[in-house]
Design a protein around this motif. Sequence first.
Motif, PDB file in Angstrom:
ATOM      1  N   SER A   1      30.106  84.969 115.710  1.00 34.11           N
ATOM      2  CA  SER A   1      29.667  86.355 115.886  1.00 34.11           C
ATOM      3  C   SER A   1      30.710  87.167 116.647  1.00 34.11           C
ATOM      4  O   SER A   1      30.974  88.320 116.326  1.00 34.11           O
ATOM      5  CB  SER A   1      28.344  86.410 116.655  1.00 34.11           C
ATOM      6  OG  SER A   1      27.318  85.828 115.891  1.00 34.11           O
ATOM      7  N   PHE A   2      31.290  86.554 117.655  1.00 35.24           N
ATOM      8  CA  PHE A   2      32.334  87.224 118.435  1.00 35.24           C
ATOM      9  C   PHE A   2      33.515  87.559 117.531  1.00 35.24           C
ATOM     10  O   PHE A   2      34.011  88.693 117.521  1.00 35.24           O
ATOM     11  CB  PHE A   2      32.789  86.325 119.592  1.00 35.24           C
ATOM     12  CG  PHE A   2      33.890  86.928 120.424  1.00 35.24           C
ATOM     13  CD1 PHE A   2      33.602  87.658 121.567  1.00 35.24           C
ATOM     14  CD2 PHE A   2      35.230  86.778 120.050  1.00 35.24           C
ATOM     15  CE1 PHE A   2      34.622  88.235 122.329  1.00 35.24           C
ATOM     16  CE2 PHE A   2      36.254  87.348 120.801  1.00 35.24           C
ATOM     17  CZ  PHE A   2      35.953  88.075 121.943  1.00 35.24           C
ATOM     18  N   GLU A   3      33.942  86.573 116.758  1.00 36.39           N
ATOM     19  CA  GLU A   3      35.069  86.811 115.828  1.00 36.39           C
ATOM     20  C   GLU A   3      34.744  87.948 114.886  1.00 36.39           C
ATOM     21  O   GLU A   3      35.562  88.832 114.641  1.00 36.39           O
ATOM     22  CB  GLU A   3      35.316  85.576 114.957  1.00 36.39           C
ATOM     23  CG  GLU A   3      36.118  84.498 115.619  1.00 36.39           C
ATOM     24  CD  GLU A   3      36.091  83.248 114.752  1.00 36.39           C
ATOM     25  OE1 GLU A   3      36.231  83.362 113.508  1.00 36.39           O
ATOM     26  OE2 GLU A   3      35.890  82.163 115.338  1.00 36.39           O
ATOM     27  N   ASN A   4      33.527  87.913 114.347  1.00 35.84           N
ATOM     28  CA  ASN A   4      33.173  88.914 113.333  1.00 35.84           C
ATOM     29  C   ASN A   4      33.126  90.339 113.879  1.00 35.84           C
ATOM     30  O   ASN A   4      33.318  91.284 113.125  1.00 35.84           O
ATOM     31  CB  ASN A   4      31.820  88.569 112.698  1.00 35.84           C
ATOM     32  CG  ASN A   4      31.951  87.461 111.689  1.00 35.84           C
ATOM     33  OD1 ASN A   4      33.030  86.881 111.532  1.00 35.84           O
ATOM     34  ND2 ASN A   4      30.858  87.158 110.993  1.00 35.84           N
ATOM     35  N   ILE A   5      32.840  90.490 115.142  1.00 35.66           N
ATOM     36  CA  ILE A   5      32.804  91.872 115.636  1.00 35.66           C
ATOM     37  C   ILE A   5      34.147  92.319 116.228  1.00 35.66           C
ATOM     38  O   ILE A   5      34.341  93.493 116.512  1.00 35.66           O
ATOM     39  CB  ILE A   5      31.653  92.136 116.636  1.00 35.66           C
ATOM     40  CG1 ILE A   5      31.916  91.530 118.007  1.00 35.66           C
ATOM     41  CG2 ILE A   5      30.316  91.666 116.081  1.00 35.66           C
ATOM     42  CD1 ILE A   5      30.925  92.052 119.047  1.00 35.66           C
ATOM     43  N   THR A   6      35.054  91.361 116.422  1.00 33.24           N
ATOM     44  CA  THR A   6      36.352  91.770 116.976  1.00 33.24           C
ATOM     45  C   THR A   6      37.460  91.832 115.929  1.00 33.24           C
ATOM     46  O   THR A   6      38.522  92.389 116.182  1.00 33.24           O
ATOM     47  CB  THR A   6      36.797  90.820 118.126  1.00 33.24           C
ATOM     48  OG1 THR A   6      36.657  89.485 117.706  1.00 33.24           O
ATOM     49  CG2 THR A   6      35.972  91.061 119.376  1.00 33.24           C
ATOM     50  N   ASN A   7      37.202  91.249 114.739  1.00 29.69           N
ATOM     51  CA  ASN A   7      38.213  91.336 113.663  1.00 29.69           C
ATOM     52  C   ASN A   7      37.889  92.476 112.723  1.00 29.69           C
ATOM     53  O   ASN A   7      37.040  92.354 111.860  1.00 29.69           O
ATOM     54  CB  ASN A   7      38.262  90.031 112.861  1.00 29.69           C
ATOM     55  CG  ASN A   7      38.848  88.914 113.696  1.00 29.69           C
ATOM     56  OD1 ASN A   7      39.682  89.164 114.567  1.00 29.69           O
ATOM     57  ND2 ASN A   7      38.387  87.704 113.461  1.00 29.69           N
ATOM     58  N   PHE A   8      38.534  93.592 112.940  1.00 32.02           N
ATOM     59  CA  PHE A   8      38.327  94.714 112.001  1.00 32.02           C
ATOM     60  C   PHE A   8      39.583  95.544 111.942  1.00 32.02           C
ATOM     61  O   PHE A   8      40.489  95.345 112.746  1.00 32.02           O
ATOM     62  CB  PHE A   8      37.114  95.572 112.409  1.00 32.02           C
ATOM     63  CG  PHE A   8      37.177  96.141 113.810  1.00 32.02           C
ATOM     64  CD1 PHE A   8      37.784  97.377 114.052  1.00 32.02           C
ATOM     65  CD2 PHE A   8      36.649  95.440 114.893  1.00 32.02           C
ATOM     66  CE1 PHE A   8      37.840  97.900 115.340  1.00 32.02           C
ATOM     67  CE2 PHE A   8      36.706  95.961 116.178  1.00 32.02           C
ATOM     68  CZ  PHE A   8      37.306  97.185 116.410  1.00 32.02           C
TER      69      PHE A   8
END
Length: 327
Positions: free
Chosen positions: A320-327
């Motif tokens: 979840s952390f990765e998904n919200i910080t990779n953009f």
Amino acid sequence: MSKRLSETYREYFPIGAAVTPVSIDTHKELLVGHFSSLTAENQMKPGILHPSEHIYNFEQGDVIADFALQNHMLLRGHTLVWHNQTPEWFFKDGGKAASRTLALKRMKEHIYTVMGHYKGRTCAWDVVNEAIADQAEGPALRQAPWLTAVGGDYIEHAFRYAREADSTAKLFYNDYNECDPVKSKKIYELVKSLLERGVPVDGIGMQGHWNIYVPELDKIRRAIELYASLGISLQITELDISLFRFDDGTAYEKAPAELIELQAERYGRIFELLREYKALFTGITFWGIADDDTWLSYFPFRDRKNWPLLFDDQHRQKKSFENITNF
Ligand code: XIL
């Protein structure tokens, strides 16, 4: 070098966490590394701050306020007028019920003292929390001790006292189930009528106690658009994504990988949406820091472990952390 959450969101909104005097110690590294705003999980509620009429306990709240100041973090005040965690003495006069005048006098004194104490340190306050009833039928306002003691205008009084007590803090109306179409309409109507009467409300706090299934993204979007149409600012104030539907008491010893995966997808989509509305949001706060310390592991089912946050039980970054910080 791994990503820092609040740094990644610097151009979007502050990223906050609900904390306790214990968790600022046990989760210090995560807090300092990834968060730029704090909310006291319980220590600034009337139950702890103001247990009886002439006694204020600011010690625990101050530990949190001091930590925020030392680490250059924002501080959200939570909460002044609520039906929960508010001692009964507010509503009593000897053996009988307090009159409207007495209840209002106590509300004013509480708000002035608490906001006065934290003045200059709190950027925002949840002035009134959860005043709207969940049921589609019946009165819009929840049956609450403040309503019984004062009448329907208790909300407006609370906001006016709050503005008088600290003219710089942003004043929020805060509630849950805030994306439910029926309830969001009632929240909208309440805040609209307050604003029309010149009551100082600066924003709506959407608690964001969601789960991996609901509310659907389009419901979240519709609620954001509805509230934003009032021309006020918005914050997500208590975000967590439970692995369970609200009334599902299923328990697991270990978080099932497929649910953690769904959660990561959900967090990713939700933050994509929030970034889209960055002009409206002045803060996104998680209700906790890591999965080892979350109220959802004792609510609504006592001792049913939950894993609703971005960091796992060992404080490692989740997908979840990765998904919200990779953009
Ligand atoms: C919760 C805390 O997390 C718990 O520790 C406490 O036992 C009960 O309150 N909505 C709110 C928060 O506005 O204050 C609540 O916090 C969670 C729901």
